[in-house]
Scaffold this motif. Structure first.
Motif, PDB file in Angstrom:
ATOM      1  N   SER A 214       0.866  -1.177   0.000  1.00 18.11           N
ATOM      2  CA  SER A 214       0.000   0.000   0.000  1.00 18.11           C
ATOM      3  C   SER A 214       0.901   1.223   0.000  1.00 18.11           C
ATOM      4  CB  SER A 214      -0.915   0.028   1.231  1.00 18.11           C
ATOM      5  OG  SER A 214      -1.840   1.109   1.148  1.00 18.11           O
ATOM      6  N   THR A 215       0.656   2.138  -0.925  1.00 18.98           N
ATOM      7  CA  THR A 215       1.532   3.296  -1.055  1.00 18.98           C
ATOM      8  C   THR A 215       0.735   4.584  -0.926  1.00 18.98           C
ATOM      9  OG1 THR A 215       3.248   4.304  -2.449  1.00 18.98           O
ATOM     10  CG2 THR A 215       1.326   3.435  -3.579  1.00 18.98           C
ATOM     11  N   LEU A 216       1.266   5.544  -0.174  1.00 12.45           N
ATOM     12  CA  LEU A 216       0.664   6.868  -0.069  1.00 12.45           C
ATOM     13  C   LEU A 216       0.987   7.664  -1.322  1.00 12.45           C
ATOM     14  CD1 LEU A 216       1.574   7.567   3.648  1.00 12.45           C
ATOM     15  CD2 LEU A 216      -0.728   7.142   2.751  1.00 12.45           C
ATOM     16  N   LEU A 217       0.033   8.479  -1.767  1.00 11.14           N
ATOM     17  CA  LEU A 217       0.162   9.125  -3.068  1.00 11.14           C
ATOM     18  C   LEU A 217       0.712  10.538  -3.006  1.00 11.14           C
ATOM     19  CD1 LEU A 217      -3.155   7.829  -4.660  1.00 11.14           C
ATOM     20  CD2 LEU A 217      -0.878   6.808  -4.722  1.00 11.14           C
ATOM     21  N   SER A 218       0.657  11.201  -1.851  1.00 15.68           N
ATOM     22  CA  SER A 218       1.236  12.543  -1.708  1.00 15.68           C
ATOM     23  C   SER A 218       2.711  12.417  -1.356  1.00 15.68           C
ATOM     24  CB  SER A 218       0.533  13.336  -0.602  1.00 15.68           C
ATOM     25  OG  SER A 218      -0.860  13.316  -0.760  1.00 15.68           O
ATOM     26  N   PRO A 219       3.621  13.076  -2.066  1.00 18.70           N
ATOM     27  CA  PRO A 219       5.055  12.975  -1.757  1.00 18.70           C
ATOM     28  C   PRO A 219       5.421  13.765  -0.506  1.00 18.70           C
ATOM     29  CG  PRO A 219       4.705  14.470  -3.596  1.00 18.70           C
ATOM     30  CD  PRO A 219       3.359  13.898  -3.265  1.00 18.70           C
ATOM     31  N   GLU A 220       6.073  13.115   0.426  1.00 17.99           N
ATOM     32  CA  GLU A 220       6.390  13.723   1.730  1.00 17.99           C
ATOM     33  C   GLU A 220       7.178  15.027   1.597  1.00 17.99           C
ATOM     34  OE1 GLU A 220       5.510  12.729   4.678  1.00 17.99           O
ATOM     35  OE2 GLU A 220       4.768  10.683   4.394  1.00 17.99           O
ATOM     36  N   THR A 221       8.077  15.092   0.616  1.00 17.26           N
ATOM     37  CA  THR A 221       9.008  16.227   0.544  1.00 17.26           C
ATOM     38  C   THR A 221       8.423  17.446  -0.150  1.00 17.26           C
ATOM     39  OG1 THR A 221       9.926  15.355  -1.526  1.00 17.26           O
ATOM     40  CG2 THR A 221      10.991  14.689   0.536  1.00 17.26           C
ATOM     41  N   GLU A 222       7.196  17.356  -0.690  1.00 14.49           N
ATOM     42  CA  GLU A 222       6.692  18.453  -1.497  1.00 14.49           C
ATOM     43  C   GLU A 222       5.407  19.074  -0.948  1.00 14.49           C
ATOM     44  OE1 GLU A 222       6.965  18.191  -5.736  1.00 14.49           O
ATOM     45  OE2 GLU A 222       8.225  16.425  -5.623  1.00 14.49           O
ATOM     46  N   TRP A 223       5.115  18.839   0.324  1.00 13.90           N
ATOM     47  CA  TRP A 223       3.998  19.500   0.977  1.00 13.90           C
ATOM     48  C   TRP A 223       4.522  20.250   2.193  1.00 13.90           C
ATOM     49  CZ3 TRP A 223      -1.517  19.017   0.012  1.00 13.90           C
ATOM     50  CH2 TRP A 223      -1.798  18.374  -1.198  1.00 13.90           C
ATOM     51  N   VAL A 224       3.914  21.379   2.480  1.00  8.19           N
ATOM     52  CA  VAL A 224       4.400  22.262   3.540  1.00  8.19           C
ATOM     53  C   VAL A 224       3.770  21.880   4.873  1.00  8.19           C
ATOM     54  CG1 VAL A 224       4.493  24.643   4.352  1.00  8.19           C
ATOM     55  CG2 VAL A 224       4.798  24.135   1.909  1.00  8.19           C
ATOM     56  N   GLY A 225       4.616  21.778   5.897  1.00 10.08           N
ATOM     57  CA  GLY A 225       4.130  21.531   7.250  1.00 10.08           C
ATOM     58  C   GLY A 225       3.364  20.234   7.352  1.00 10.08           C
ATOM     59  N   ASP A 226       2.263  20.262   8.124  1.00 13.25           N
ATOM     60  CA  ASP A 226       1.462  19.056   8.289  1.00 13.25           C
ATOM     61  C   ASP A 226       0.277  19.015   7.336  1.00 13.25           C
ATOM     62  OD1 ASP A 226      -0.185  20.974   9.344  1.00 13.25           O
ATOM     63  OD2 ASP A 226      -0.413  20.032  11.312  1.00 13.25           O
ATOM     64  N   SER A 227       0.256  19.880   6.316  1.00 11.95           N
ATOM     65  CA  SER A 227      -0.863  19.893   5.366  1.00 11.95           C
ATOM     66  C   SER A 227      -0.984  18.563   4.640  1.00 11.95           C
ATOM     67  CB  SER A 227      -0.694  21.027   4.348  1.00 11.95           C
ATOM     68  OG  SER A 227       0.467  20.855   3.552  1.00 11.95           O
ATOM     69  N   ILE A 228       0.105  17.782   4.574  1.00 16.61           N
ATOM     70  CA  ILE A 228       0.053  16.500   3.875  1.00 16.61           C
ATOM     71  C   ILE A 228      -0.904  15.521   4.544  1.00 16.61           C
ATOM     72  CG2 ILE A 228       1.940  15.371   5.135  1.00 16.61           C
ATOM     73  CD1 ILE A 228       2.876  14.348   2.351  1.00 16.61           C
ATOM     74  N   ASN A 229      -1.162  15.716   5.839  1.00 12.81           N
ATOM     75  CA  ASN A 229      -2.041  14.785   6.550  1.00 12.81           C
ATOM     76  C   ASN A 229      -3.486  14.884   6.101  1.00 12.81           C
ATOM     77  OD1 ASN A 229       0.094  13.819   8.152  1.00 12.81           O
ATOM     78  ND2 ASN A 229      -0.113  15.562   9.550  1.00 12.81           N
ATOM     79  N   GLN A 230      -3.863  16.021   5.520  1.00 10.56           N
ATOM     80  CA  GLN A 230      -5.212  16.196   4.975  1.00 10.56           C
ATOM     81  C   GLN A 230      -5.129  16.503   3.471  1.00 10.56           C
ATOM     82  OE1 GLN A 230      -4.523  18.410   7.962  1.00 10.56           O
ATOM     83  NE2 GLN A 230      -4.866  16.464   9.001  1.00 10.56           N
ATOM     84  N   SER A 231      -4.160  15.897   2.810  1.00  9.93           N
ATOM     85  CA  SER A 231      -3.801  16.342   1.463  1.00  9.93           C
ATOM     86  C   SER A 231      -4.783  15.943   0.376  1.00  9.93           C
ATOM     87  CB  SER A 231      -2.416  15.781   1.093  1.00  9.93           C
ATOM     88  OG  SER A 231      -2.438  14.361   1.112  1.00  9.93           O
ATOM     89  N   GLY A 232      -5.711  15.034   0.657  1.00  7.55           N
ATOM     90  CA  GLY A 232      -6.566  14.564  -0.426  1.00  7.55           C
ATOM     91  C   GLY A 232      -5.757  13.694  -1.379  1.00  7.55           C
ATOM     92  N   THR A 233      -5.602  14.170  -2.619  1.00  3.95           N
ATOM     93  CA  THR A 233      -4.833  13.452  -3.655  1.00  3.95           C
ATOM     94  C   THR A 233      -5.213  11.978  -3.705  1.00  3.95           C
ATOM     95  OG1 THR A 233      -2.933  13.069  -2.187  1.00  3.95           O
ATOM     96  CG2 THR A 233      -2.886  15.047  -3.535  1.00  3.95           C
ATOM     97  N   THR A 234      -6.512  11.706  -3.720  1.00  3.59           N
ATOM     98  CA  THR A 234      -6.986  10.337  -3.848  1.00  3.59           C
ATOM     99  C   THR A 234      -7.093   9.969  -5.325  1.00  3.59           C
ATOM    100  OG1 THR A 234      -9.298  11.049  -3.809  1.00  3.59           O
ATOM    101  CG2 THR A 234      -8.285  10.492  -1.701  1.00  3.59           C
ATOM    102  N   ASN A 235      -7.166   8.672  -5.588  1.00  7.01           N
ATOM    103  CA  ASN A 235      -7.441   8.225  -6.965  1.00  7.01           C
ATOM    104  C   ASN A 235      -8.738   7.434  -6.927  1.00  7.01           C
ATOM    105  OD1 ASN A 235      -5.714   6.118  -5.604  1.00  7.01           O
ATOM    106  ND2 ASN A 235      -6.236   4.987  -7.440  1.00  7.01           N
ATOM    107  N   TRP A 236      -9.841   8.174  -7.054  1.00  8.30           N
ATOM    108  CA  TRP A 236     -11.155   7.593  -6.807  1.00  8.30           C
ATOM    109  C   TRP A 236     -11.820   7.003  -8.051  1.00  8.30           C
ATOM    110  CZ3 TRP A 236     -15.138  10.304  -9.210  1.00  8.30           C
ATOM    111  CH2 TRP A 236     -14.899  11.647  -9.525  1.00  8.30           C
ATOM    112  N   MET A 237     -11.028   6.781  -9.104  1.00  5.22           N
ATOM    113  CA  MET A 237     -11.414   5.895 -10.207  1.00  5.22           C
ATOM    114  C   MET A 237     -10.270   4.911 -10.438  1.00  5.22           C
ATOM    115  SD  MET A 237     -14.500   6.320 -11.355  1.00  5.22           S
ATOM    116  CE  MET A 237     -14.531   5.706 -13.031  1.00  5.22           C
ATOM    117  N   GLY A 238     -10.553   3.830 -11.164  1.00 12.19           N
ATOM    118  CA  GLY A 238      -9.619   2.726 -11.259  1.00 12.19           C
ATOM    119  C   GLY A 238      -8.380   3.021 -12.075  1.00 12.19           C
TER     120      GLY A 238
END
Length: 543
Positions: A214-238
């Protein structure tokens, strides 16, 4: 969620009619070339939605007739793609919201078994209780569930084999798309971008139901502060499967929160675009972004079309094709993600990319495409002989305002308001709420357009044929057969008052010597969705 059973339930009717012949990987890989089959969501792994059946042609399509219609039960979301497993008889696996699936004899329109998943009543959903289709492999059929899970069933009996939860639905995660299966691994994504979740993609072993990765889709190094925790960036189609490279191409959704960009500075990678993953490991390969630091909710959700061995910019390549909410078609190099073509607009673009106002400023700014798109989830089709793809786009302005909202897990986290009823249209609006647009993906040229008037939004997918036809339903209850080259309407069927939000499929049955076409009818979506329905229409033509 109201009305779901307390426990999942299977009803068996005439299961002995289902031929016990497993669906092999060879069958899945060859689905697009087999006129008797529709074994994966997009017709083939490349998501062409193209049938090689040749009975229905531009010359005789006017003789296409309704074979039968049947009620599938729930009267809820009808956005799905049924599957056809060839045999004597063929078997259709058909799903619809909220989490109903059936095995059907498509010759007779008779249900052989049905299964209803016990959806928890505390699921939180953005935009309807959708289920857009199943997946099949060997002796199993798979369905995503609204509580962010996957269920595996015995495809001969409908009995549940395993269930796997990919995330906590109380946190805002959900699942509505058709999964993909390749070589014994099932791939499924994530939804919940309106609830401040963080997107992921997951590989599951089909025998055990255990996660392979299972892989997270938001890159850790390219989001500011803790905004990555609510980053969205889902892939909600196949995902789209690239067998040759061992890659997955993911359609990527909005950053979170949707409208308040002040809490997430920067471009917000990997939102709104195409993300390529290694199929064996889940590692990120490349990403192409369509709307950086998005504050217009411009998800890019359409499953990617993969086109192989085409010459573009003086080089033979494989390319991926996307049409997102921005209304442009993007053609990218499948190996590198390099943007090769951005098309002519497929719908109107007025006040586009202008900054939306703060809720307290008292300003109004209608923009289009609105937050519905452009092309939302609606899967496109591609005719490899004509080199033309077909897409259903919204063409309606909306307004939005941003505001600061405190994040609370399991609660909507839009960071603002999207308004569908607006005071005035932007200057230059043509008053057509939707359009079906044909593009040439290798040049970006718009070949033809069919503008549509209605009070309801345009949902559902399209399909192309080897004989040069394109089929699509619309929100006025019309199923239309187009000349794929010119856009001329060659055949129409009036399904009544309910919109057609499903995706057409086609197959040939050697037992009856007929080509069939099937589509689901009923309104769907969360705004201007139209009348609900629960019908499956099946059309046919003899050789």
């Amino acid at each position: 969620m109201l009305g779901a059973p307390e426990q999942s339930v299977t009803h068996q009717h005439d299961i002995d009619r289902i031929p016990e012949k497993d669906v092999t990987q060879e069958m899945l890989s060859g689905s697009g070339d087999n006129p008797e089959a529709w074994l994966v969501y997009g017709g083939n792994y490349e998501q062409h939605r193209h049938t090689t059946c040749e009975i229905i042609t531009p010359e005789n399509v006017g003789e296409l007739e309704l074979e039968y219609e049947m009620s599938v039960g729930s009267g809820s979301s009808m956005e799905g793609t049924p599957l056809i497993v060839p045999g004597d008889p063929p078997i259709m696996y058909q799903s619809n919201g909220p989490n109903h699936i059936k095995a059907i004899d498509p010759r007779e329109g008779e249900v052989l078994w049905s299964y209803t998943y016990a959806v928890p009543n505390d699921v939180v959903l953005c935009c309807d209780d959708n289920n857009r289709g199943p997946a099949v492999y060997e002796d199993q059929v798979f369905m995503t569930t609204l509580d962010s899970g996957v269920v595996a069933l015995d495809r001969y009996s409908g009995e549940e084999q395993w269930y796997h939860s990919t995330a906590d639905h109380e946190r805002g995660y959900s699942a509505t798309w058709a999964p993909q299966v390749y070589e014994g691994t099932l791939f499924t994504g994530s939804a919940g971008g309106e609830y401040g979740v963080r997107g992921f993609h997951t590989a599951i072993d089909v025998e055990s139901g255990d996660e392979a990765w299972s892989t997270l889709l938001s890159p850790e190094t390219e989001w500011v502060g803790d905004s990555i925790n609510q980053s969205g960036t889902t892939n909600w189609m196949g995902a789209t499967v690239d067998e040759q490279r061992g890659k997955l191409y993911l359609p990527m959704g909005n950053p979170g929160p949707d409208f308040d960009g002040s809490v997430r500075p920067g471009p917000n990678r990997n939102s709104i675009g195409t993300l390529c993953l290694d199929m064996e490991t889940g590692e990120h390969e490349w990403f192409h972004q369509e709307s950086a630091h998005d504050v217009w909710d411009y998800d890019s959700a359409m499953p990617r079309i993969l086109i192989r061995d085409v010459e573009i910019r003086g080089k033979e390549r494989d390319v991926t094709v996307s049409v997102g909410k921005t209304g442009w078609l993007y053609t990218t190099d499948a190996e590198t993600g390099e943007l090769l073509v951005r098309s002519e607009p497929g719908c109107q673009q007025l006040n586009m990319f202008r900054m939306i106002p703060h809720i307290d400023e008292g300003r109004r700014m209608p923009f289009m495409p609105g937050g519905m798109g452009g092309n939302d989830w609606q899967p496109g089709a591609y005719n490899p002989d004509l080199g033309i793809s077909y897409h259903k786009l919204h063409n309606s302005p909306q307004e939005a305002w941003w505001r600061f909202e405190e994040f609370e897990a399991g609660k909507k986290y839009w960071g603002g308001i999207l308004e569908d009823e607006i005071e005035s249209h932007p200057e230059g609006y043509n008053d057509h709420i939707g359009v079906i647009t044909a593009f040439k993906p290798l040049t970006g040229e718009v070949v033809w357009q069919d503008w549509i008037d209605s009070d309801v939004y345009l949902w559902g997918g399209s399909m192309s044929t080897a004989t040069g036809l394109a089929f699509a339903g619309n929100q006025n209850g019309e199923l239309v057969g187009y000349d794929g080259e010119t856009g001329d309407r060659l055949w129409e069927y009036d399904a009544g008052e309910a919109p057609i939000s499903g995706d057409p499929i086609s197959w040939y049955d050697p037992g009856t010597e007929k080509q069939y076409l099937a589509i689901q009818v009923g309104g769907s979506g969360w705004l201007r969705r139209g009348k609900r329905d629960d019908r499956l229409l099946v059309f046919s033509m003899e050789e």
